[in-house]
Enzyme design. Sequence first.
Site, PDB file in Angstrom:
ATOM      1  N   ARG A  30      -2.805  -0.883   9.934  1.00  0.00           N
ATOM      2  CA  ARG A  30      -2.435  -0.169  11.263  1.00  0.00           C
ATOM      3  C   ARG A  30      -3.723  -0.079  12.108  1.00  0.00           C
ATOM      4  O   ARG A  30      -5.185  -0.556  11.385  1.00  0.00           O
ATOM      5  CB  ARG A  30      -2.168   1.063  10.491  1.00  0.00           C
ATOM      6  CG  ARG A  30      -2.103   2.194  11.721  1.00  0.00           C
ATOM      7  CD  ARG A  30      -1.989   3.811  10.978  1.00  0.00           C
ATOM      8  NE  ARG A  30      -0.405   3.115  10.580  1.00  0.00           N
ATOM      9  CZ  ARG A  30       0.178   3.758   9.300  1.00  0.00           C
ATOM     10  NH1 ARG A  30      -0.173   3.777   8.180  1.00  0.00           N
ATOM     11  NH2 ARG A  30       1.064   3.081   8.995  1.00  0.00           N
ATOM     12  N   ASN A  68      -3.883   9.826   3.253  1.00  0.00           N
ATOM     13  CA  ASN A  68      -3.924   7.984   1.678  1.00  0.00           C
ATOM     14  C   ASN A  68      -4.414   7.704   1.106  1.00  0.00           C
ATOM     15  O   ASN A  68      -5.793   8.365   1.445  1.00  0.00           O
ATOM     16  CB  ASN A  68      -4.340   7.192   4.100  1.00  0.00           C
ATOM     17  CG  ASN A  68      -3.155   7.977   4.475  1.00  0.00           C
ATOM     18  OD1 ASN A  68      -1.984   7.327   4.210  1.00  0.00           O
ATOM     19  ND2 ASN A  68      -3.747   7.861   5.114  1.00  0.00           N
ATOM     20  N   ASP A 101      -6.118   0.724   2.682  1.00  0.00           N
ATOM     21  CA  ASP A 101      -5.461   1.254   2.120  1.00  0.00           C
ATOM     22  C   ASP A 101      -4.181   0.750   1.229  1.00  0.00           C
ATOM     23  O   ASP A 101      -3.928  -0.310   0.985  1.00  0.00           O
ATOM     24  CB  ASP A 101      -4.570   1.372   3.560  1.00  0.00           C
ATOM     25  CG  ASP A 101      -2.488   2.385   3.787  1.00  0.00           C
ATOM     26  OD1 ASP A 101      -3.166   3.100   3.411  1.00  0.00           O
ATOM     27  OD2 ASP A 101      -1.550   1.944   2.366  1.00  0.00           O
ATOM     28  N   ASP A 141      -1.694   2.305  -0.423  1.00  0.00           N
ATOM     29  CA  ASP A 141      -0.238   2.635  -0.710  1.00  0.00           C
ATOM     30  C   ASP A 141      -0.082   4.315  -0.936  1.00  0.00           C
ATOM     31  O   ASP A 141       0.980   4.479   0.050  1.00  0.00           O
ATOM     32  CB  ASP A 141       0.958   1.705  -1.734  1.00  0.00           C
ATOM     33  CG  ASP A 141       0.216   0.272  -1.724  1.00  0.00           C
ATOM     34  OD1 ASP A 141       0.330  -0.399  -0.952  1.00  0.00           O
ATOM     35  OD2 ASP A 141      -0.037  -0.592  -2.546  1.00  0.00           O
ATOM     36  N   ASP A 155       0.697   8.383  -1.111  1.00  0.00           N
ATOM     37  CA  ASP A 155       0.658   8.622   0.326  1.00  0.00           C
ATOM     38  C   ASP A 155       1.082  10.445  -0.810  1.00  0.00           C
ATOM     39  O   ASP A 155       1.826  10.506  -1.413  1.00  0.00           O
ATOM     40  CB  ASP A 155       1.039   8.664   1.025  1.00  0.00           C
ATOM     41  CG  ASP A 155       1.171   7.945   2.321  1.00  0.00           C
ATOM     42  OD1 ASP A 155      -0.598   7.231   1.958  1.00  0.00           O
ATOM     43  OD2 ASP A 155       1.986   6.197   2.182  1.00  0.00           O
ATOM     44  N   ASP A 207       5.536   7.041  -1.418  1.00  0.00           N
ATOM     45  CA  ASP A 207       5.357   5.372  -1.937  1.00  0.00           C
ATOM     46  C   ASP A 207       4.698   4.828  -3.737  1.00  0.00           C
ATOM     47  O   ASP A 207       3.332   3.874  -3.379  1.00  0.00           O
ATOM     48  CB  ASP A 207       4.052   4.614  -0.994  1.00  0.00           C
ATOM     49  CG  ASP A 207       4.631   4.993   0.760  1.00  0.00           C
ATOM     50  OD1 ASP A 207       5.795   5.051   0.674  1.00  0.00           O
ATOM     51  OD2 ASP A 207       4.403   5.374   1.182  1.00  0.00           O
ATOM     52  N   GLU A 221       6.206   1.453  -3.437  1.00  0.00           N
ATOM     53  CA  GLU A 221       5.203   0.410  -2.592  1.00  0.00           C
ATOM     54  C   GLU A 221       4.198  -0.118  -3.573  1.00  0.00           C
ATOM     55  O   GLU A 221       3.487  -1.343  -3.525  1.00  0.00           O
ATOM     56  CB  GLU A 221       4.332   0.610  -1.102  1.00  0.00           C
ATOM     57  CG  GLU A 221       4.293   0.034  -0.656  1.00  0.00           C
ATOM     58  CD  GLU A 221       3.196   0.938   0.982  1.00  0.00           C
ATOM     59  OE1 GLU A 221       3.177   0.521   1.392  1.00  0.00           O
ATOM     60  OE2 GLU A 221       3.874   1.620   0.945  1.00  0.00           O
TER      61      GLU A 221
END
Length: 184
Positions: free
Chosen positions: A29, A93, A109, A111, A113, A126, A129
């Site tokens: 991102r 994050n 990142d 994953d 959060d 997450d 994830e």
Amino acid sequence: MRKWGVDVKPKIGEVIYIQSFKHDGSLHRTWSSGTVLDVDDEKLVLITYKTWVVEADGRKWFTREPAICFYYFNRWYNVISMIRSKGVFYYCNLASPSVYDGEALKNIDYDLDVKLFPDGKYLVLDEDEFKVHRKQMEYSQELIDIVEAEKDRLVEKVKAQSYPFDEKTIHDYFDAYLRIKEHN
């Protein structure tokens, strides 16, 4: 990437670019701009407001609310506090310590959060994830342990509502932004 150092600190009021990657090096991102509000050897605080965000899949969106963001150089997380009419919402994050290399503020990142609501309730998000990516991208056991420990540290800070998890801090930084804007 160069390490954080005196020679590459952005200045208060400077507008910088923000990039978040995944462990495999792929872009996760980006934020087109963030205005620096505070900087020291431990953190960089900035505001993203009316800023373009581009996701890895190419999707673009525009931030509509001011967000005071705390990026740490020695912590494995960052904190984004969104100022909304119903109060301040925090989205944290789990990510590598951030670096600023003169081109952009960058991190990886990981994953997981943590979301904190104005009423003090929080959620860890997450986790599925994280489980998928740690196998898929071959996170080392050391990395997994660091991310899990930092998640626990972060949750403790959230529960205690210690810095930066208090509305006064967020509103003070927003006032600083308004003063910077007034001078420009």
